[in-house]
Write a protein that holds these residues in place. Structure first.
Motif, PDB file in Angstrom:
ATOM      1  N   UNK A 243       2.129   6.739  -4.177  1.00 51.32           N
ATOM      2  CA  UNK A 243       1.628   5.688  -4.922  1.00 51.32           C
ATOM      3  C   UNK A 243       0.660   4.921  -4.604  1.00 51.32           C
ATOM      4  N   UNK A 244       0.495   4.238  -3.375  1.00 49.39           N
ATOM      5  CA  UNK A 244      -0.352   3.329  -2.969  1.00 49.39           C
ATOM      6  C   UNK A 244      -1.936   4.163  -2.957  1.00 49.39           C
ATOM      7  N   UNK A 245      -1.359   4.748  -2.267  1.00 51.52           N
ATOM      8  CA  UNK A 245      -3.224   5.779  -2.018  1.00 51.52           C
ATOM      9  C   UNK A 245      -3.659   6.554  -3.288  1.00 51.52           C
ATOM     10  N   UNK A 246      -3.150   6.947  -4.448  1.00 50.13           N
ATOM     11  CA  UNK A 246      -3.136   7.429  -5.585  1.00 50.13           C
ATOM     12  C   UNK A 246      -4.322   6.722  -6.020  1.00 50.13           C
ATOM     13  N   UNK A 247      -3.855   5.127  -6.018  1.00 56.56           N
ATOM     14  CA  UNK A 247      -4.068   4.263  -6.387  1.00 56.56           C
ATOM     15  C   UNK A 247      -5.026   3.141  -5.277  1.00 56.56           C
ATOM     16  N   UNK A 248      -5.783   3.800  -4.814  1.00 52.88           N
ATOM     17  CA  UNK A 248      -6.534   3.565  -3.896  1.00 52.88           C
ATOM     18  C   UNK A 248      -7.889   3.989  -3.967  1.00 52.88           C
ATOM     19  N   UNK A 249      -9.478   2.901  -5.170  1.00 51.69           N
ATOM     20  CA  UNK A 249     -10.091   2.652  -5.690  1.00 51.69           C
ATOM     21  C   UNK A 249     -11.567   2.726  -4.513  1.00 51.69           C
ATOM     22  N   UNK A 250     -11.086   1.353  -3.774  1.00 51.71           N
ATOM     23  CA  UNK A 250     -11.966   0.844  -3.097  1.00 51.71           C
ATOM     24  C   UNK A 250     -13.155  -0.415  -3.964  1.00 51.71           C
ATOM     25  N   UNK A 251     -12.565   0.067  -5.309  1.00 48.62           N
ATOM     26  CA  UNK A 251     -12.794  -1.645  -6.345  1.00 48.62           C
ATOM     27  C   UNK A 251     -12.351  -2.657  -5.948  1.00 48.62           C
ATOM     28  N   UNK A 252     -13.152  -3.902  -5.408  1.00 47.87           N
ATOM     29  CA  UNK A 252     -12.206  -4.964  -5.910  1.00 47.87           C
ATOM     30  C   UNK A 252     -10.911  -5.912  -6.165  1.00 47.87           C
ATOM     31  N   UNK A 253     -10.977  -4.689  -7.993  1.00 47.31           N
ATOM     32  CA  UNK A 253      -9.867  -4.607  -8.564  1.00 47.31           C
ATOM     33  C   UNK A 253      -8.503  -4.034  -8.184  1.00 47.31           C
ATOM     34  N   UNK A 254      -8.390  -3.340  -6.943  1.00 42.76           N
ATOM     35  CA  UNK A 254      -6.916  -2.340  -6.434  1.00 42.76           C
ATOM     36  C   UNK A 254      -5.971  -3.845  -6.235  1.00 42.76           C
ATOM     37  N   UNK A 255      -5.075  -3.780  -6.808  1.00 48.26           N
ATOM     38  CA  UNK A 255      -4.114  -4.623  -6.322  1.00 48.26           C
ATOM     39  C   UNK A 255      -3.111  -4.265  -5.014  1.00 48.26           C
ATOM     40  N   UNK A 256      -3.505  -5.268  -3.932  1.00 49.33           N
ATOM     41  CA  UNK A 256      -2.768  -5.513  -3.084  1.00 49.33           C
ATOM     42  C   UNK A 256      -1.346  -5.293  -2.722  1.00 49.33           C
ATOM     43  N   UNK A 257      -0.544  -5.581  -3.872  1.00 47.94           N
ATOM     44  CA  UNK A 257       0.554  -5.429  -4.055  1.00 47.94           C
ATOM     45  C   UNK A 257       1.592  -4.125  -3.794  1.00 47.94           C
ATOM     46  N   UNK A 258       0.545  -2.814  -4.113  1.00 47.37           N
ATOM     47  CA  UNK A 258       1.023  -1.836  -4.018  1.00 47.37           C
ATOM     48  C   UNK A 258       0.752  -1.174  -2.317  1.00 47.37           C
ATOM     49  N   UNK A 259       0.663  -1.773  -1.431  1.00 46.62           N
ATOM     50  CA  UNK A 259       0.926  -1.333  -0.037  1.00 46.62           C
ATOM     51  C   UNK A 259       2.447  -1.612   0.549  1.00 46.62           C
TER      52      UNK A 259
END
Length: 512
Positions: A243-259
């Motif tokens: 899940x955290x990798x699937x929602x990693x785009x490199x954009x500043x808006x990526x939610x850090x809580x996913x890790x």
């Protein structure tokens, strides 16, 4: 050494040296190969679908108004559901009819391809892709499980060589085919042809499967043991890892809580291992027989192919993005850069499948050396070659990489499954496939996040071409690191095999 101990040691060394015979289907050689080609053709359709969709994402986003997250999930959601279903369906195939599961998965794949082709909105397309991943997860474990049962010895090595060649061609040729279909169908509906193409191919494959695939199990009245608690814990582990990798785009808006989900992954996988051991101790059949990982050849081979597939799909995707966005190439031309990789890997997969029986792991080692050289060459080309020459030079370097890739996939598959009992061939192959899918998701996310993070960071402060040069270099560094990990594993495995061979030779020698 007492004579009885000498005989025991000699018997043990011979057992290690000679793979178990696992061909249990009493059909003619010609019928075995016809069945094999049906299975491999369907595997190729599935792998093609994973790569040809990548080049269609800009068109899908424009036509359906899909958000960046939806576009990400159209690719990665397929991989997620694919990975979730793989191991349970491999386990079911080991206990029941692989042929039936193969046809069920292929039929569902046909229906979901129609759903994707007709999708009026991005949401419908996303649901179709998720279900398509489920279908792929049902059919793919049966391919390797069937090959395990159909062949043995050198014939199995040859079969895996052809399997690797087909997968290598499908992986590398997918972007080219996707770009060509978009060019033929136009910017509005060209992406739909990518899914329509599956329908006649799948219908033909269903007919051939009904006609040519043998039954691999007799009718059984025993209850199916699928380990439901193990399935739930396994599913939670896969989702929390990917899940955290699937929602990693490199954009500043990526939610850090996913890790934080990686903490959940550690807890779920610990619970899964504890449960599987408890379940096996009760005399039941666990979802994944953990004792498989006591077999060094299987453990090392699975880790190696996971690391390799963490690198290879990311290499294709980042290169395609650099050529399309950075250099402005049309999708069909950007995809054509990988044709040399596809053709070279087809040839060397066949060669490697024949060489691995006599040369073993060293074939894979040299293949990884060529792949590492390819990654270095692509980076240098992007940074220093004139833009008008870059696609041609990259195409030549990709050919070298393809020659190496063919020496990795098929020989490693043969070595990984060489000591696996036939009745566990489906689940063993499924775990390997799961490693490939998780690796692809993780590697793509890491490379894309580095690629786009460099673009966000440097845009406005450098020329566009310089920005994309740097972005490509950062993305490819991750590819090189994962390939280096695969190389280290191959050296460790090669050393272990030579050590076992030396001990076996010493045991077989006369006792003074």
């Amino acid at each position: 050494m007492p004579e009885s101990e000498s005989r025991t040691a000699k018997t043990t060394s011979m057992a290690r040296a000679v793979p178990p015979t696992t061909a249990v289907i009493p059909i003619s050689p010609a019928a075995r190969w016809r069945a094999f080609w049906v299975c491999v053709s369907v595997a190729a359709i599935t792998i093609l679908d994973m790569t040809k969709v990548n080049v269609a994402l800009p068109s899908i986003g424009e036509v359906l108004g899909a958000s960046s997250t939806q576009l990400q999930l159209i690719v990665s959601g397929f991989v997620l559901t694919f990975g979730l279903v793989l191991v349970p369906m491999g386990r079911l195939g080991d206990q029941r009819s692989r042929r039936t599961l193969f046809i069920v998965g292929l039929s569902l794949y046909t229906v979901t391809s129609v759903m994707c082709a007709l999708a009026p909105t991005a949401t419908v397309l996303l649901v179709g892709r998720l279900l398509q991943g489920v279908a792929a997860g049902i059919q793919m474990p049966q391919v390797l499980g069937m090959a395990q049962e159909l062949f043995q010895g050198r014939e199995r090595a040859r079969a895996f060589g052809l399997f690797g060649a087909t997968i290598g061609v499908a992986t590398a040729f997918g972007p080219t085919l996707g770009g060509l279909l978009i060019a033929l169908g136009g910017p509005t509906d060209g992406w739909r042809l990518i899914f329509w193409m599956n329908v006649p191919l799948c219908l033909a494959a269903i007919g051939l499967a009904l006609w040519l695939l043998p039954d691999t199990r007799t009718r059984s009245h025993r209850r199916v043991q699928l380990d439901p608690v193990g399935v739930l814990l396994f599913g939670a582990s896969v989702v929390s890892l990917m899940w955290p990798f699937l929602f990693t785009t490199g954009a500043p808006t990526d939610n850090p809580a996913r890790w934080w989900l990686l903490v959940a992954f550690a807890l779920f996988v610990s619970a899964f291992i504890a449960w599987e051991r408890h379940y096996a101790a009760r005399g039941r059949k666990p979802l994944i027989p953990l004792k498989l990982f006591r077999i060094g050849s299987y453990r090392n081979g699975t880790l190696l192919q996971t690391a390799y597939f963490t690198a290879a799909p990311a290499m294709f995707l980042v290169t395609t993005l650099f050529l399309q966005i950075g250099l402005g190439l049309e999708p069909v031309y950007a995809g054509m850069v990988s044709i040399g990789f596809a053709l070279a890997s087809a040839v060397t997969s066949w060669v490697g499948g024949n060489l691995v029986s006599s040369h073993g792991r060293v074939v894979v080692v040299w293949g990884l050396v060529a792949m590492l050289a390819c990654v270095g060459g692509l980076m240098l080309t992007a940074l220093y070659a004139p833009p008008e020459w870059t696609p041609y030079i990259m195409a030549a370097i990709m050919t070298v990489g393809g020659a190496g890739g063919g020496l990795v996939i098929a020989p490693n598959q043969t070595l990984t499954l060489a000591e696996i009992p036939v009745k566990q061939g489906g689940v063993a192959g499924s775990v390997g496939q799961l490693g490939q899918r998780i690796g692809a998701a993780v590697g793509t996310a890491v490379a894309l996040s580095l690629f786009y993070a460099a673009i966000y960071r440097e845009s406005g402060s450098h020329d566009n071409l310089v920005v994309y040069h740097d972005a490509y270099a950062f993305g490819m560094v991750s590819v090189g690191l994962f390939l280096a990990l695969a190389f280290i594993v191959s050296i460790v495995d090669l050393t272990a095999r030579r050590r076992v061979g030396s001990r076996s030779s010493a045991t077989d020698s006369p006792v003074p």
